[in-house]
Design a protein around this motif. Structure first.
Motif, mmCIF file in Angstrom:
data_model
loop_
_atom_site.group_PDB
_atom_site.id
_atom_site.type_symbol
_atom_site.label_atom_id
_atom_site.label_comp_id
_atom_site.label_asym_id
_atom_site.label_seq_id
_atom_site.Cartn_x
_atom_site.Cartn_y
_atom_site.Cartn_z
ATOM 1 N N PHE A 31 0.974 -1.284 0.210
ATOM 2 C CA PHE A 31 -0.262 -0.052 0.009
ATOM 3 C C PHE A 31 0.795 1.307 0.125
ATOM 4 O O PHE A 31 1.805 1.373 0.552
ATOM 5 N N GLN A 32 0.500 2.237 -0.739
ATOM 6 C CA GLN A 32 1.155 3.610 -0.894
ATOM 7 C C GLN A 32 0.199 4.690 -0.689
ATOM 8 O O GLN A 32 -0.930 4.766 -1.394
ATOM 9 N N ILE A 33 0.443 5.675 0.214
ATOM 10 C CA ILE A 33 -0.248 6.865 0.103
ATOM 11 C C ILE A 33 0.263 7.865 -0.779
ATOM 12 O O ILE A 33 1.484 8.277 -0.233
ATOM 13 N N TYR A 34 -0.331 8.347 -1.754
ATOM 14 C CA TYR A 34 0.279 9.585 -2.426
ATOM 15 C C TYR A 34 -0.182 10.658 -1.955
ATOM 16 O O TYR A 34 -1.193 11.307 -1.752
ATOM 17 N N SER A 35 0.900 11.740 -2.436
ATOM 18 C CA SER A 35 0.777 13.034 -2.117
ATOM 19 C C SER A 35 0.866 13.704 -3.619
ATOM 20 O O SER A 35 0.705 14.998 -3.793
ATOM 21 N N GLY A 36 1.054 13.108 -4.623
ATOM 22 C CA GLY A 36 0.853 13.627 -6.049
ATOM 23 C C GLY A 36 -0.130 12.983 -6.927
ATOM 24 O O GLY A 36 -0.439 12.025 -6.519
ATOM 25 N N LEU A 37 -0.645 13.699 -7.794
ATOM 26 C CA LEU A 37 -1.787 13.037 -8.543
ATOM 27 C C LEU A 37 -1.142 11.890 -9.256
ATOM 28 O O LEU A 37 -0.171 11.452 -9.724
ATOM 29 N N LEU A 38 -2.525 10.726 -9.194
ATOM 30 C CA LEU A 38 -2.295 9.454 -9.948
ATOM 31 C C LEU A 38 -2.625 9.484 -11.337
ATOM 32 O O LEU A 38 -3.561 10.355 -11.850
ATOM 33 N N PHE A 39 -1.794 8.571 -12.253
ATOM 34 C CA PHE A 39 -2.620 8.375 -13.465
ATOM 35 C C PHE A 39 -3.676 7.704 -13.327
ATOM 36 O O PHE A 39 -3.825 6.526 -12.680
ATOM 37 N N GLY A 40 -4.901 7.913 -14.006
ATOM 38 C CA GLY A 40 -5.952 7.127 -14.116
ATOM 39 C C GLY A 40 -7.315 7.793 -13.400
ATOM 40 O O GLY A 40 -8.299 7.143 -13.470
ATOM 41 N N PRO B 126 -9.894 10.444 -13.077
ATOM 42 C CA PRO B 126 -10.780 11.352 -14.033
ATOM 43 C C PRO B 126 -10.288 12.872 -13.658
ATOM 44 O O PRO B 126 -10.167 13.679 -14.608
ATOM 45 N N LEU B 127 -10.518 13.340 -12.192
ATOM 46 C CA LEU B 127 -10.300 14.711 -12.109
ATOM 47 C C LEU B 127 -8.691 14.932 -11.998
ATOM 48 O O LEU B 127 -8.528 16.244 -12.075
ATOM 49 N N ALA B 128 -7.820 14.117 -11.970
ATOM 50 C CA ALA B 128 -6.474 14.577 -12.225
ATOM 51 C C ALA B 128 -6.093 15.159 -13.354
ATOM 52 O O ALA B 128 -5.220 15.909 -13.616
ATOM 53 N N VAL B 129 -6.929 14.666 -14.692
ATOM 54 C CA VAL B 129 -6.627 15.214 -15.775
ATOM 55 C C VAL B 129 -6.852 16.749 -15.904
ATOM 56 O O VAL B 129 -6.015 17.453 -16.322
ATOM 57 N N THR B 130 -8.186 17.110 -15.517
ATOM 58 C CA THR B 130 -8.042 18.587 -15.480
ATOM 59 C C THR B 130 -7.330 19.314 -14.242
ATOM 60 O O THR B 130 -6.856 20.360 -14.689
#
Length: 1541
Positions: A1168-1177, A1179-1183
């Motif tokens: 498991f990993q907790i990200y602080s940067g946007l993930l690929f995949g 939908p809202l990360a695109v905009t």
């Protein structure tokens, strides 16, 4: 949950609503009283009163209910849950259309019941022409039932008579293919009488649809009481709707006939728009809404033709209509091209004069040796005043001895100022010198005298701004109103008319003399003001909007010069007591940018009636003749901004006064007119931040301070302080006599406070003002609106001082970005936010299509029809003929962002100086970054450590400053970089993308049943062949600071300490190039389903480099273009961000909604990993990511001065080769300053050839021949060839491989000419959904087609300039009255220089033609499409290198032509041959659908050579034959045949 049906409707008394809830859900009286004490207003507030069911238990526990606490908690929870579900159903009903569309007809039973109920209630019958049709009635019924009321166009309302005489029929298109002809609109003349008839039908339809009884209505016997309110009994009462109709009818007839329709449409649309808003946003019935809005907006239906009294209601004369054309400028005021260059010896030097002439820079220093060969003017550029230069050809700026006048003291001339000269005083406060003239001030100011005219003309030569308030006493339309006073005397009559604006015939000698003097003075001033405007100074004149002054011949002629613009305003919006429509004619763009100033006040009906005062009649027109205080300061501030902008002055300009267009003005005429004008001048000036420049005079203004700044520890004020406020519990100071007797916002409106308070002081305390000298005026707070402290300070200053005629200006700067200045000069919208273009979908599709036709008919990508539908064939032919030379719709330039246009304009105009400009800009940016370092550090203090690691390199402080300087719409971007960007849940509209409707979703809804979801996800996680790649990439993200280290489940739970989380599984995809990429599967994780996006992502296409070149070339003058062709060329380069997504932060809360899980190869367990940067995949990360991408793109254009566009993390820039890569360097330096440097290994150096988004482009011919060529990357061709070889070797083609090949071909098609690459792929498309794997003959034929395309390379050409091509128009049609016996024909019109050549063809359709096509009786679509191929083969020489429009009436054939393919194999083959032919001929055709009745080739297609229509229109007649040999030829052979033709 069925309990929501027990929730009552909200009423006016919320306690009654709670009582109903108590009866239905049986909660205790103590709960009811507690809810009442909470001061809830409605059920909506009760819905949000509790955040969760747990909070309800805590709240009930505080009531101490004893043993019944548990059951009462359960009942209140049930109540709250039912209310939540009730509103969820209500919201869903408002945003979703039901199963039936709004336009679907109701069933016969429903319609019959509705009409019977209407008859039983009203016993009223309307004739068929005034009774709604079933379609109209069904539409409004569904709108009311679903509470989706719309502002329905009355011209689309259909009557019962239209329904009875209109029929619809089905039309057969082919085998088993039918379409129903759309019902035409009812054809009625568009005049005001028919508008009223349509409105009557619509209102009747509302009454029919709303005939149902209101739920919970009083007893029926109360309805029969005389005067009963029908809206409490019926949903939409007929009497209420007819009341609205008869008011409209009564009001409109009082207007002149030529104004009635526009006035009626505007008033009706505005009022029904309010219906829609109130009906949708409440639970009221339509009748209640109509009645409420009827009373609220009744004043809007008063048919007032002018701001003042007495406007004529007669029909317009021809002269009036001619003059009416002057109400709007035929062209905008001429803009100056003046530009400053490098100062010489401390003096300003012009680089470009206002007429566009460029001055030689070397000559100014005395160093130019080119003589007559120098392309720039050898004239001294020393700026003497404003935009005037020395202009001497005998010396340069270095040797100029001219004395430069001080530009910091602009001169304003106030002509016809009035005795109080309010405009002069306002300009004096703003730091101007003023020249004031009015005969009431000095009898020598008589402008009808020739000597005074001569002296004034000399004085005005130095004026920077001239204002004239022409006397309208002889021109007022109020004189046309006949009046008889109480004593029997008649009122003054008219002296002019619309037919005789220079003066009526037959006037008395005294009136003739008066009119003549007025014409003399007016004519002189109009002539002088025209001269002022022509030399670049400012000017303004004012009169009522309907004054006869605007009809003077000299005024009309001046306006037609194009130097003037009109601004209309209602005087009451600028603080006037009465509504008077005024017109300013001026050349000041800042005044044109005022907001719309149209009265929405409530005025007294008799406000313009004369009244007796001390035995004499007082005319309100005289009171209102003087300018109000807010108006004069609005003009002074606007003109001061203009003077600063054009370089005429340096002024300390205050903020603008705030206009007010709403409120009540019935009592304002009772105030002393001076309280709105002369008395309010000094108080308003001080409230706006103005004051005298003289320190001596400034000392006479009492200072103002807030209570907290001066109050002592004992709660008292110092001896020199006087509290003037109304009193406040915070400090409890005693009120003084200076306290206002009323409160702004309570007893009076904010804009009413100042005049009322000024009058109060003047009437009651004017003798006491000396008591305030040397005192500090203490107020409660510094407010946005004028306070009592501002008013008293101004009154004291006015009482003690005389405003001097001159004052020293204060130093001020007006920093404006170069891009914003360019917007103003280009007459684009520069006020407010300046962001990307967010046009409608059709505009965006046209931009991305880039010359290709993307759709037709009702398709989303369809453009508006070239020629209107519903025309007879003759009319359609004439209109088509009239536009034969007009470019096609797809030849229009794309809609580009304003800043991209700015960068293109700058790149074109500064071609030889771009390197220096960009170096200077980057130097300034680096200095700004240095100064913002503390700001960045301060903002970082609010950031979580995990997010700080993600954005460690970014300069958030610099981003924040640039957001302000750019007026960037996405103002939340800096905050998002600090706190994190939306990744899941709801994304609000950012203002840089088109907005989409989206419901808000809570954090709890995003998490959902997270425990069950996580268990399901963990069951699906297991070993895979990509585990090594997953481990390496996930570990790399941790090492880069983007996320936590991989955690076991135990470690994760220990770190989260019980916080809920939702998992998203991580997987690996392999791209067609073989490159692997990790993707977080938000679809499986449920994050996609729980995301709500308000932004429509708009991106550029792979053709953007050509659009860049097109924008630059379009802005080059012809001479500069020729020089660029000789010595320069355009180049393209590219950049790419590394790890772009990961550097965009995501908050911890949202990170827990998408916690990443993947299989750890070494642990053999999930990690498991907790990200602080946007993930690929996500939908809202695109905009979210593209928010920063669009910002960097805008900065590259506005600061780096480079033509740049971005697509996610890919950048393309186009620049001159002579710039030596300075544009790419500047963009790179800018992104380094922002903290997002580009990847060195991915850089594409500037060159004539480049690659962007998978397409190679070549700019080498952009300047010389006017086009850019595109072709897909070579490795993609290699990839396609390898896939074909792989299939042939294995003798197999499975669905997965077929899908990959089909997708690759669709991408390759972007770089091909027209639609050449679309046809012939049907077999490949079908194989995607098939279980077969053998290589069928169709598949092998498709492989052969693809190989031929790859070999022949039909490159796409994007024209960046319009070549001098010949054009044509064509129309074709076919008929098939009997099976296997079709006929066809087509008509061609060729542009041949200034003449035309018209040819008609009859197509030979033998039985052999049918043998080429598949089985079936009807082949009309094939016949229609084949006519195009008939024509291309019949006249190949004429079609070559032409562009034109082709009219065709068969939809199946039309769509095959536009798409280049069809599901029908015959149509697909025909489309393929046609587009191959167009490629070989280099022909560009726009395909336009035409109704069959409008098709002017219909007759020749049926009658052949016997058709008389084409013969009577000078068409020749020839036979055309189908090219049978081409049908079976392979693609390569067919191309060679077309080349031979």
């Amino acid at each position: 949950m069925a309990s929501f049906h027990l929730v009552p409707r909200d009423g006016a008394d919320f306690r009654a609503t709670l009582v109903s809830l108590q009866l239905n859900f049986e909660f205790a009286d103590e709960i009811l009283e507690a809810l009442v004490k909470a001061k809830l207003k409605n059920l909506e507030e009760f819905r949000y009163f509790f955040e969760s069911e747990a909070e309800i238990g805590v709240w009930v526990q505080r009531l101490n209910l004893g043993d019944v606490q548990g059951v009462q908690t359960a009942r209140l929870r049930r109540t709250w849950a039912a209310v939540k579900v009730f509103f969820q159903h209500a919201d869903a009903g408002r945003t979703k259309v039901g199963e039936s569309d709004l336009d679907d007809l109701l069933d016969d039973t429903s319609l019959r019941d509705m009409k019977q109920q209407f008859w039983r209630r009203y016993r009223t019958r309307f004739p068929p022409e005034l009774y709604p049709s079933d379609a109209t009635l069904s539409r409004v019924t569904r709108e009311l039932n679903k509470r989706l009321l719309c502002v329905f166009s009355v011209w689309k309302v259909k009557s019962l008579q239209f329904q009875l005489v209109t029929t619809s029929k089905k039309r057969r298109l082919g085998d088993g293919l039918f379409t129903e002809e759309t019902e035409q609109e009812e054809s009625v003349p568009h005049d005001w009488e028919n508008y009223l008839d349509r409105l009557h039908i619509l209102l009747t339809a509302y009454a029919l649809a709303g005939v149902d009884q209101v739920a919970g209505a009083p007893q029926a016997n109360q309805e029969h009481t005389l005067g009963a309110d029908s809206t409490i009994f019926v949903q939409a009462p007929l009497d209420v709707l007819m009341e609205y109709y008869y008011r409209a009818k009564r009001s409109v007839v009082s207007l002149p006939a030529h104004k009635r329709l526009d006035w009626l449409q505007q008033r009706d649309s505005e009022e029904r728009a309010v219906w829609v808003a109130k009906f949708r946003e409440s639970t009221k019935t339509l009748g209640q809404v109509v009645r409420e809005v009827f009373n609220l907006r009744d004043a809007h239906w008063i048919a007032i033709q002018s701001g003042g009294p007495g406007e004529s209601s007669h029909n317009p004369t021809p002269k009036m209509l001619a003059a009416a054309t002057t109400q709007l400028p035929s062209s905008p005021p001429k803009l100056s091209s003046f530009q400053l260059g490098t100062p010489v010896a401390g003096k300003k030097v012009a680089r470009v004069m206002k007429d566009g002439k460029r001055l030689c820079v070397e000559f100014q220093q005395g160093r130019c040796n080119k003589g007559a060969k120098c392309p720039d003017r050898h004239m001294c550029g020393i700026v003497l005043r404003g935009e005037r230069v020395c202009g001497s050809t005998k010396h340069g700026a270095k040797d100029c001895k001219q004395k430069v006048k001080d530009p910091e003291s602009p001169l304003m001339a106030d002509i016809f100022s009035g005795p109080n000269a309010p405009l002069t005083k306002a300009f004096l406060f703003c730091g101007w010198r003023c020249l004031t003239l009015d005969i009431q001030l000095d009898s020598s100011h008589d402008l009808a005298h020739p000597l005074r005219q001569q002296s004034l003309r000399e004085q005005l030569k130095e004026a920077d701004f001239v204002s004239a308030a022409f006397d309208c006493s002889t021109k007022s339309r109020a004189r046309e109103v006949p009046r008889v006073f109480d004593d029997g005397r008649r009122g003054p009559g008219p002296l002019r008319s619309t037919r005789q604006p220079e003066g009526l015939d037959g006037l008395s000698p005294a009136d003739q003399h008066r009119v003549k003097r007025d014409n003399n003075a007016c004519g002189f001033m109009l002539q002088v003001m025209q001269e002022v405007a022509e030399r670049g100074a400012g000017a303004m004149r004012e009169n009522p909007v309907n004054s006869l002054h605007w009809l003077l011949q000299q005024e009309v002629a001046a306006f037609r010069t194009g130097l003037w613009a009109d601004t209309h305003y209602d005087a009451c919006c600028w603080g006037g007591a009465r509504c008077k429509r005024q017109r300013l004619r001026h050349n000041i763009p800042e005044i044109s940018s005022w907001p719309p100033l149209q009265c929405h006040h409530v005025h007294a009906s008799d406000e313009w009636q004369p009244y007796l005062l001390n035995g004499r009649y007082v005319y309100p027109t005289k009171e209102e003749a003087e300018y109000t205080a807010p108006f004069v300061f609005a003009v002074a501030v606007s003109v001061s901004w203009w003077a600063v902008r054009v370089g005429r002055a340096k002024l300390a300009v205050p903020r603008m006064p705030t206009p007010c267009c709403v409120g009540r003005r019935e009592e304002w005429p009772l105030m002393d007119p001076r309280s709105l004008r002369s008395w309010a001048l000094a108080p308003l000036a001080i409230s706006l931040g103005l004051g005298p420049a003289s320190a001596e005079e400034a000392a006479r203004i009492p200072p103002r301070k807030v209570v907290e700044a001066v109050i002592g520890a004992d709660g008292t004020l110092p001896r020199n302080c006087i509290y003037v406020g109304p009193g406040h519990h915070r400090h409890r100071l005693a009120r003084s006599k200076w306290a206002p007797p009323f409160t702004a916002g309570h007893d009076c409106a904010f804009d009413e406070f100042l005049p009322r308070y000024v009058q109060h002081i003047r009437d009651n305390l004017s003798d006491h003002l000396t008591e305030l000298i040397g005192k500090v005026l203490v107020v409660d707070a510094v407010a946005e609106h004028p306070s009592e402290g501002d008013a008293l300070a101004g009154l004291v200053f006015e009482h003690l001082s005389t405003v001097r005629s001159t004052s020293q200006p204060q130093q001020s700067t007006n920093p404006r970005g170069r891009a914003r200045r360019w917007l103003r000069v280009s007459e684009l919208d520069w006020a407010g936010a300046c962001g990307p273009a967010t046009g409608p979908s059709t505009v965006r599709i046209l931009q991305r299509a880039a010359g290709q036709q993307a759709g037709a008919l009702s398709q989303r990508a369809a453009l508006p029809p070239v020629i209107s539908f519903g025309l007879p064939a003759d009319v359609h032919f004439q209109q088509a003929l009239a536009r034969i030379r007009t470019p096609m719709p797809t030849e229009q330039a794309p809609v580009l962002d304003n800043d991209l246009q700015f960068a293109a304009d700058f790149t074109a105009s500064q071609r030889t100086r771009l390197r220096q400009w960009r170096q200077d800009a980057m130097g300034a940016l680096r200095e700004l970054k240095r100064r913002c370092a503390a700001l960045d550090a301060h903002l970082r203090g609010f950031q979580q450590p995990a997010l700080r690691r993600v954005t460690a390199a970014r300069d958030v402080g610099l981003v924040a400053i640039l957001v302000v300087l750019f007026a960037w719409p996405d103002t939340a971007l800096p905050f998002s970089l600090i706190a994190g960007m939306p990744a899941v849940g709801f994304a609000p509209c950012y203002g840089i993308f088109p907005q989409m409707p989206a419901d808000h979703i809570s954090y709890e809804d995003v998490l959902g049943d997270w425990r069950a979801h996580n268990a399901k996800i963990l069951q699906s996680i297991g070993p895979s062949r990509d585990d090594d790649f997953l481990l390496s990439q996930s570990t790399k993200d941790f090492e880069s600071g983007f996320c936590s280290p991989p955690l076991t489940k135990q470690a994760l739970l220990a770190q989260l300490k019980g916080k809920p989380f939702r998992l998203v599984p991580r997987c690996v995809i392999t791209q067609s190039s073989g490159k692997k990429r990790i993707i977080d599967n938000a679809d499986t994780g449920g994050q996609s389903a729980s995301s709500r996006e308000s932004n429509k992502l708009v991106l550029c296409s792979a053709l953007r480099p050509a659009q860049h070149a097109q924008a630059v070339i379009a802005r080059l003058p012809q001479g500069e273009l020729e020089r660029a062709r000789e010595s320069d060329s355009l180049e393209s380069g590219g950049e790419d961000w590394p790890d772009a997504y990961r550097h965009c932060p995501m908050s911890e809360e949202e990170a827990l909604c998408c916690l990443v899980v993947w299989w750890h190869r070494e642990w053999q367990a999930p990690a498991f990993q907790i990200y602080s940067g946007l993930l690929f995949g996500l939908p809202l990360a695109v905009t979210s990511f593209n928010r920063y991408s669009r910002f960097s793109e805008a900065a590259s254009r506005r600061v780096a001065l480079t033509v740049t566009s971005s697509y996610f993390d890919d950048f393309n820039m186009v620049d001159w080769s002579s710039s030596k890569g300075s544009g790419q360097w500047a963009v790179g330096e800018l992104n380094k300053c922002l903290g997002t440097p580009f990847a060195e290994e991915k850089r594409q150096p500037m060159a004539v050839q480049g690659s962007f988004l998978g397409l190679d482009h070549d700019l080498s011919e952009a300047l010389q021949r006017g086009f850019v060529t595109f072709w897909a990357r070579e490795r993609l061709f290699t990839k396609m060839s390898d896939l074909i070889e792989q299939s042939e070797t294995a003798s197999s083609l499975k669905a997965g491989l077929a899908a990959k090949m089909f997708g690759l071909m669709n991408f390759l098609e972007q770089g091909m000419y027209g639609r050449v690459g679309c046809g012939g792929l049907a077999a490949l498309c079908d194989r995607q959904r098939s279980k077969e794997s053998d290589l069928s003959p169709d598949i092998l034929q498709t492989f052969q087609l693809i190989r031929a395309l790859l070999k022949f390379r039909p490159e796409r050409r994007f024209w960046v300039s319009n070549p001098p091509v010949q054009r044509f128009i064509a129309a074709s049609d076919a008929a098939e009255e009997k099976p296997q016996a079709g006929t066809g024909g087509f008509l061609l019109i060729w542009q041949q220089g200034a003449s035309q050549v018209r040819e008609g063809f009859v197509a030979a359709c033998p039985e052999e033609l049918y043998a080429l096509w598949g089985p079936g009786d009807k082949k009309i679509a094939q016949l229609e499409l084949s006519m195009v191929l008939f024509a291309l083969v019949a006249r190949p020489a004429r079609f070559r290198m032409r562009r034109g429009i082709w009219y065709i009436d068969n939809t199946a054939a039309l769509m095959a032509l536009i798409r280049g393919r069809s599901d029908d194999s015959d149509l697909s083959r025909l489309a393929q041959l046609i587009h191959l032919c167009l490629f070989v001929f280099q022909t560009w055709i726009y395909w336009e659908w035409v109704p069959s009745k409008s098709n002017w080739s219909d007759a020749i297609s049926r009658l052949g050579v016997d058709d008389e229509w084409h013969q009577s229109h000078s068409f020749s007649t020839s036979l055309a034959f189908f090219p049978f040999q081409l049908w079976a030829l392979p693609l390569e052979a067919a191309i060679q045949v077309f080349e031979y033709l």
